[in-house]
Design an enzyme around this catalytic site. Structure first.
Site, mmCIF file in Angstrom:
data_model
loop_
_atom_site.group_PDB
_atom_site.id
_atom_site.type_symbol
_atom_site.label_atom_id
_atom_site.label_comp_id
_atom_site.label_asym_id
_atom_site.label_seq_id
_atom_site.Cartn_x
_atom_site.Cartn_y
_atom_site.Cartn_z
ATOM 1 C CE LYS A 64 -4.333 -1.563 0.353
ATOM 2 N NZ LYS A 64 -5.413 -1.184 -0.568
ATOM 3 C CB SER A 321 -0.725 -8.235 -0.559
ATOM 4 O OG SER A 321 -1.570 -8.891 0.375
#
Length: 427
Positions: A64, A321
Site C-alpha cells: 500500500k 501483499s
C-alpha cells in the site's frame, strides 16, 4: 476448468507501462525493490517453479505504500501544500502516514473506534507529527463517509486506497519490479480487495508481458469482484467476513473494475477464511514468514490452482501483499486452522445428572483425543444438563470415530463447529 485467459495483448510497452516505470523510479530513493524469492517447499509440492514477491518487506510491511507515495507525489506537484485525508483501519493508513512524513505533508486519517491499538500506534509511528488520527464510527463505512465529508468541506485531497488512478499506477510498480527481477512468469497469483493492485498489475503486464496469465484470489467472505463479475457491474455485498481485513471489501472499486471486468468468475479463487489460517501457520512455522491474512491469499490459492491443472511445470509468482499481523490474533488463527483441518470440534452434549455420567463420557475418548474446553451451560436441570465440549485430536478420523462411539452409547449431542451463530455466542 480452463486456465484464465490472458489480458488481450498489446505490442511492446505502452503509456501505462511508461507511467509505472516513472513511478518505480521515484520510489527508488525511498526504498529498495522488494525481494522475489524462489520457494523450494511450494515448488516441490506443486511441481512448479514458485516465487514469492515479498511485499511484506516494504518499510510499512505492505504494498500500500507504493500507491500512497505515488498519488501524494503527483498531487503535491499540482497543489503544493495540499492536505490529505483518508479512511483506513490498516495498511493504507500506514502507507499514507509514511508518505505524509516523507513529503512533509499534513494528513488526517479516519479509523474506526474499534481499530486495534497496535494498528493505531503503528500509524502514529510512521506519520509522527505529520498526521492526525481521527477515531470515528464503529465500522469502516462510517469512517469513510466522515473522511470524504471532511475532504469536501476543507478542500483536502481524499486519498482512496484503491479507487484512484495514481494509486493504481503506484501499486503496479510491484509488477514492474517482477519483470526487472527475472523473465515474465507464466502465471501471477494476486490477492484482490478493492482491486487497485490487481488492476494495476493486469494493465501493466498486458503491455509488457501479454503472455502472462493471472489467477485472482478473494476471501470467500468478501468476494466483491466475484459478485461484480456475476452482475456485470460493481455491487455492494450485504455482509462481509472481516477476518481477512486487508482484502475484505464490500464493493470493488469502479476504476479497478474497468480493468478487471475482462475476467470471468471462473478465473477467480475464493479462499475460505479457515483455510487461509492454515496457510498462515504453515508459512510461519515452516518458512519463518509472517503474513497477515490478506498476505497469505495468493499462497493459499495454490492447492486449488494445482487441482485445476494450472501449475505443473510453470513459473508462478505469488504476491505476498502484506505482513502486518497482530500476534494477539494467533490463538484465533490456530483455532480456525484446526477447524479447517478437521482436528478440532465443538459439541453440546446432553449429560444425565447422575454420578458417573461424566466418567462414562470420558471413557469414550480415544488415546489422542484431548478436551480443550469444558463448560456446563445449564446447571439447574434436575435430570439432564447441557455441556459445551471442545475436542482436539491428531487426525480427523479420530473425531469421526468418537461420533460413532457417542451414537452407540446413546448420548444426545450436537456438533456446533460449523454453526456460526452458536459458535460466536458460545465459543
Amino acid at each position: 476448468m480452463q486456465t484464465p485467459a490472458p489480458i488481450p495483448p498489446h505490442a511492446g510497452s505502452g503509456p501505462f507501462a511508461d507511467a509505472v516505470a516513472d513511478a518505480a523510479a521515484a520510489l527508488r530513493p525511498l526504498f529498495e525493490p522488494t525481494p522475489l524469492q524462489r520457494n523450494a517447499l511450494l515448488s516441490d509440492r506443486y511441481g512448479a517453479d514458485i516465487w514469492l514477491k515479498r511485499e511484506d518487506l516494504t518499510p510499512v510491511r505492505s504494498y500500500k505504500l507504493r500507491g500512497a507515495l505515488t498519488a501524494m507525489r503527483k498531487a503535491l506537484a499540482l497543489r503544493p501544500g495540499a492536505r490529505f485525508v483518508c479512511a483506513s483501519a490498516g495498511n493504507h493508513a500506514q502507507g499514507m502516514a509514511y508518505a505524509c512524513r516523507e513529503f512533509g505533508a499534513q494528513g488526517t486519517i479516519f479509523m474506526p473506534v474499534t481499530t486495534p491499538q497496535q494498528k493505531i500506534q503503528k500509524t502514529r509511528m510512521f506519520g509522527g507529527d505529520s498526521v492526525h488520527i481521527e477515531l470515528f464510527g464503529d465500522y469502516f463505512d462510517q469512517s469513510l463517509r466522515a473522511a470524504q465529508a471532511m475532504a469536501q468541506d476543507s478542500g483536502s485531497v481524499f486519498l482512496s486506497p484503491f479507487d484512484n488512478a495514481e494509486v493504481i499506477t503506484g501499486q503496479a510498480t510491484v509488477g514492474h519490479e517482477i519483470l526487472d527481477q527475472g523473465p515474465p512468469p507464466d502465471l501471477v497469483v494476486l490477492p484482490v480487495g478493492g482491486g487497485g493492485l490487481s488492476a494495476g498489475m493486469a494493465r501493466l503486464l498486458s503491455e509488457r508481458a501479454p503472455a502472462t496469465r493471472f489467477a485472482l484470489v478473494e476471501p470467500a467472505g468478501g468476494a466483491s469482484l466475484h459478485a461484480a463479475l456475476a452482475a456485470g457491474q460493481p455491487v455492494t455485498l450485504p455482509t462481509v467476513d472481516n477476518f481477512v481485513d486487508g482484502a475484505a471489501v464490500a464493493r470493488i472499486g469502479d476504476l479497478p473494475f474497468a480493468t478487471l471486468s475482462r475476467f470471468v468468475p471462473a478465473d477467480l479463487v475464493l479462499a475460505p477464511e479457515d483455510r487461509v489460517c492454515a496457510t498462515m501457520l504453515e508459512m510461519l512455522n515452516v518458512e519463518g514468514i509472517v503474513l497477515e491474512p490478506a498476505g497469505a491469499l495468493a499462497i493459499d490459492a495454490l492447492a486449488e490452482l494445482a487441482a485445476r491443472g494450472q501449475l505443473s511445470g510453470r513459473q508462478v509468482v505469488c504476491v505476498c501483499s502484506g505482513g502486518n499481523f497482530d500476534f494477539q490474533r494467533l490463538p484465533e488463527v490456530r483455532e480456525r486452522a484446526q477447524r479447517h483441518a478437521g482436528v478440532k470440534k465443538y459439541f453440546i452434549l446432553r449429560l444425565p445428572q447422575r454420578p458417573g455420567a461424566l466418567r462414562e463420557f470420558l471413557n469414550l475418548l480415544g488415546p489422542d483425543d484431548d478436551i480443550a474446553r469444558f463448560e456446563y451451560l445449564k446447571k439447574s436441570a434436575r435430570n439432564f444438563g447441557s455441556v459445551l465440549i471442545g475436542i482436539e485430536t491428531t487426525h480427523p478420523a479420530n473425531l469421526a470415530a468418537l461420533n460413532d462411539r457417542l451414537r452407540q452409547a446413546g448420548l444426545d449431542w450436537r456438533d456446533i463447529t460449523g454453526d456460526v451463530v452458536l459458535s460466536e455466542f458460545l465459543i
